[in-house]
Design a protein around this motif. Structure first.
Motif, PDB file in Angstrom:
ATOM      1  N   ALA A   1       0.900  -1.257  -0.012  1.00 32.15           N
ATOM      2  CA  ALA A   1       0.138  -0.278  -0.379  1.00 32.15           C
ATOM      3  C   ALA A   1       0.414   0.921  -0.219  1.00 32.15           C
ATOM      4  O   ALA A   1       0.331   2.111  -0.191  1.00 32.15           O
ATOM      5  CB  ALA A   1      -0.674  -0.325   1.158  1.00 32.15           C
TER       6      ALA A   1
ATOM      7  N   ALA B   1       2.617   1.888  -3.100  1.00 36.57           N
ATOM      8  CA  ALA B   1       1.386   2.242  -4.407  1.00 36.57           C
ATOM      9  C   ALA B   1       0.928   3.754  -4.431  1.00 36.57           C
ATOM     10  O   ALA B   1       0.159   4.745  -5.536  1.00 36.57           O
ATOM     11  CB  ALA B   1      -0.083   1.553  -4.083  1.00 36.57           C
ATOM     12  N   GLN B   2       0.806   4.333  -3.248  1.00 34.12           N
ATOM     13  CA  GLN B   2       0.321   5.391  -2.894  1.00 34.12           C
ATOM     14  C   GLN B   2       1.607   6.267  -3.072  1.00 34.12           C
ATOM     15  O   GLN B   2       1.683   7.521  -3.048  1.00 34.12           O
ATOM     16  CB  GLN B   2       0.340   5.831  -1.338  1.00 34.12           C
ATOM     17  CG  GLN B   2      -1.317   5.232  -0.956  1.00 34.12           C
ATOM     18  CD  GLN B   2      -1.542   4.874   0.105  1.00 34.12           C
ATOM     19  OE1 GLN B   2      -1.165   4.936   0.935  1.00 34.12           O
ATOM     20  NE2 GLN B   2      -2.217   3.505   0.426  1.00 34.12           N
TER      21      GLN B   2
ATOM     22  N   THR C   1      -6.355  -4.697  -1.695  1.00 37.47           N
ATOM     23  CA  THR C   1      -4.881  -4.649  -1.781  1.00 37.47           C
ATOM     24  C   THR C   1      -4.507  -5.426  -3.485  1.00 37.47           C
ATOM     25  O   THR C   1      -3.390  -4.733  -4.122  1.00 37.47           O
ATOM     26  CB  THR C   1      -4.785  -6.685  -1.299  1.00 37.47           C
ATOM     27  OG1 THR C   1      -4.934  -6.274   0.327  1.00 37.47           O
ATOM     28  CG2 THR C   1      -3.716  -6.849  -1.392  1.00 37.47           C
TER      29      THR C   1
ATOM     30  N   ARG D   1      -6.183  -3.430  -5.138  1.00 36.87           N
ATOM     31  CA  ARG D   1      -6.210  -2.451  -6.190  1.00 36.87           C
ATOM     32  C   ARG D   1      -4.116  -1.893  -6.021  1.00 36.87           C
ATOM     33  O   ARG D   1      -4.064  -1.521  -7.372  1.00 36.87           O
ATOM     34  CB  ARG D   1      -6.936  -1.179  -5.560  1.00 36.87           C
ATOM     35  CG  ARG D   1      -8.268  -1.308  -6.154  1.00 36.87           C
ATOM     36  CD  ARG D   1      -9.151   0.005  -6.177  1.00 36.87           C
ATOM     37  NE  ARG D   1      -8.737   0.600  -4.472  1.00 36.87           N
ATOM     38  CZ  ARG D   1      -9.959  -0.093  -3.584  1.00 36.87           C
ATOM     39  NH1 ARG D   1     -10.835  -0.698  -3.657  1.00 36.87           N
ATOM     40  NH2 ARG D   1      -9.905   0.231  -2.062  1.00 36.87           N
ATOM     41  N   ASN D   2      -4.341  -1.956  -4.562  1.00 33.06           N
ATOM     42  CA  ASN D   2      -2.615  -1.887  -5.053  1.00 33.06           C
ATOM     43  C   ASN D   2      -1.400  -2.803  -5.561  1.00 33.06           C
ATOM     44  O   ASN D   2      -0.659  -2.263  -6.113  1.00 33.06           O
ATOM     45  CB  ASN D   2      -2.361  -1.652  -3.042  1.00 33.06           C
ATOM     46  CG  ASN D   2      -2.775  -0.611  -2.565  1.00 33.06           C
ATOM     47  OD1 ASN D   2      -3.409   0.000  -3.121  1.00 33.06           O
ATOM     48  ND2 ASN D   2      -3.413  -0.736  -1.620  1.00 33.06           N
TER      49      ASN D   2
ATOM     50  N   GLN E   1      -1.900  -0.935  -8.927  1.00 32.47           N
ATOM     51  CA  GLN E   1      -1.305   0.744  -9.558  1.00 32.47           C
ATOM     52  C   GLN E   1       0.757  -0.481  -9.151  1.00 32.47           C
ATOM     53  O   GLN E   1       1.433   0.415 -10.104  1.00 32.47           O
ATOM     54  CB  GLN E   1      -1.552   1.064  -8.190  1.00 32.47           C
ATOM     55  CG  GLN E   1      -0.879   1.951  -8.392  1.00 32.47           C
ATOM     56  CD  GLN E   1      -1.439   2.895  -9.665  1.00 32.47           C
ATOM     57  OE1 GLN E   1      -2.593   2.815  -9.810  1.00 32.47           O
ATOM     58  NE2 GLN E   1      -0.020   2.557 -10.114  1.00 32.47           N
TER      59      GLN E   1
END
Length: 416
Positions: A102, A105-106, A147, A149-150, A153
């Motif tokens: 996470a 991804a961010q 998760t 989505r992350n 990404q």
């Protein structure tokens, strides 16, 4: 050190990051394997990781200080997040927790590990430092939409996600989320760092012996172990190819990322290969296919009759898989193997001409069947030469990589 005994990761510099999770115990074995493979390993641990294993363990295994704090003053410029990634061949995070993924991804950078991932050279230049992630978490955490989505990404941002595997978890549940085993991760790391000379290509490989049944318990076979063919399949996958491996009866693990079809007899191998061969760019016929099979199969085990008379049976010729593929209207680039016991060059050249293929690889079967080392003779219309260059023996995986590089170089000219 000769090419024959150079470790797979000799001269490579790997930054290994550990985020929190019980799978941290596997990372100790991963460090040992990386070092054994010749890599220089520099370990970075999050605070959570240190609750599962200690930095002392990884310092002992790697032979280098372990980094745990972005404010580590041991670096002259106090910039471990920069210094660790410059000149690194890859950053591997194993285990990569849901929280760690996470953060990536961010684009967060609130600890040393996430900070150095963000600060690594990530573009397309020569200094690019690839990021490999080995997820490890509970099955519900892995399946959670957040998760997923992350993970999507970080993949879109260029990270290579290795796994996870399905199986038993420390919490007692069973499902996706297990970190790959250290041996599997080593194979993936080696593959990620290999040149991609066959990227976008499709390669079909046959390997191992065939077994031609005489009765329900006996048959005609040979001593081929399949090791050379499996090594070629792995090397082709490392080079970026989509690989299908058609294997006779052998006791070998499937190389990671390779599609495997198991067969028993020469006819089964023929029926598996010929219908799909035209879909491939390269066909490497490594299998030691039996030339003949019994014309009829005895319905029951042939028993001694007390008269000391050996049973006799008629043989019929098996289909020629390599010649059949080479004769297709649009054949792949065909590479034949000639396992001989004498007159290697003469027999290999005869096979080249008889099968009408561009390349035959000869080797002495009795000297290599079941063994981990081999020597190859490349024979084409222009001449012949040895692998490894200069002669001698090399381990089969090294030879497979040399052969795949040779095939990749010939392929462009063949299809022009």
């Amino acid at each position: 050190m000769s090419i024959a005994d150079t470790p797979e990761l000799q001269g490579r510099r790997i930054v290994l990051g550990l985020s929190g999770g019980i799978a941290c115990y596997k990372s100790a074995e991963l460090v040992r394997l990386l070092v054994k493979a010749g890599a220089s390993v520099h370990v970075v641990m999050t605070e959570a990781a240190q609750h599962f294993v200690t930095p002392v363990t990884f310092q002992a295994l790697s032979g280098h200080p372990v980094y745990t704090d972005q404010w580590d003053a041991r670096e002259p410029n106090n910039m471990a997040h920069i210094n660790l990634t410059r000149g690194a061949d890859a950053i591997v995070i194993a285990p990569a927790s849901a929280d760690g993924i996470a953060k990536l991804a961010q684009g967060r950078a609130d600890d040393l590990l996430s900070l150095l991932c963000l600060a690594r050279p990530w573009g397309a230049g020569e200094e690019r430092c690839p990021l490999l992630l080995a997820p490890a978490m509970n099955r519900e955490m892995w399946a959670h939409p957040a998760t997923q989505r992350n993970v999507a990404q970080v993949r879109a941002d260029g990270a290579l996600v290795l796994g996870p595997a399905l199986g038993d978890q420390a919490c007692g549940e069973v499902g996706d989320g297990r970190m790959l085993e250290p041996e599997e991760l080593l194979e993936e790391i080696v593959a990620a760092l290999r040149p991609k000379s066959l990227l976008g290509r499709k390669v079909l490989v046959t390997a191992g012996p065939t077994f031609e049944a005489i009765d329900p318990v006996r048959g005609i076979t040979n001593l081929s172990s399949g090791k050379m063919g499996f090594a070629i399949a792995r090397a082709a996958r490392e080079a970026g190819a989509e690989v299908t491996l058609v294997a006779g009866p052998v006791a070998l693990a499937t190389p990671r990322g390779v599609r495997r079809l198991d067969v028993r007899s020469a006819q089964e191998m023929h029926d598996a290969v010929v219908p799909i061969a035209a879909q491939y760019d390269v066909f490497v016929a490594t299998a030691a296919v039996a030339d003949w099979r019994p014309a009829t199969l005895a319905p029951h085990k042939i028993k001694k009759d007390g008269k000391k008379l050996a049973p006799s049976f008629e043989l019929t010729e098996n289909p020629d898989i390599l010649a059949t593929v080479a004769a297709l209207p649009k054949p792949p680039y065909c590479v034949g193997f000639a396992a001989e016991s004498e007159n290697l060059l003469a027999h290999a050249r005869s096979k080249l001409e008889r099968k009408r293929v561009p390349l035959v690889v000869g080797n002495l079967g009795p000297a290599t069947f079941g063994k981990d080392h081999n020597s190859l003779l490349l024979v084409d219309a222009q001449g012949h030469r040895e692998l490894p260059p200069g002669g001698g023996m090399a381990d089969k995986q090294t030879l497979a990589r040399l052969l795949v590089a040779e095939i990749a170089g010939r392929l462009a000219a063949y299809q022009a």
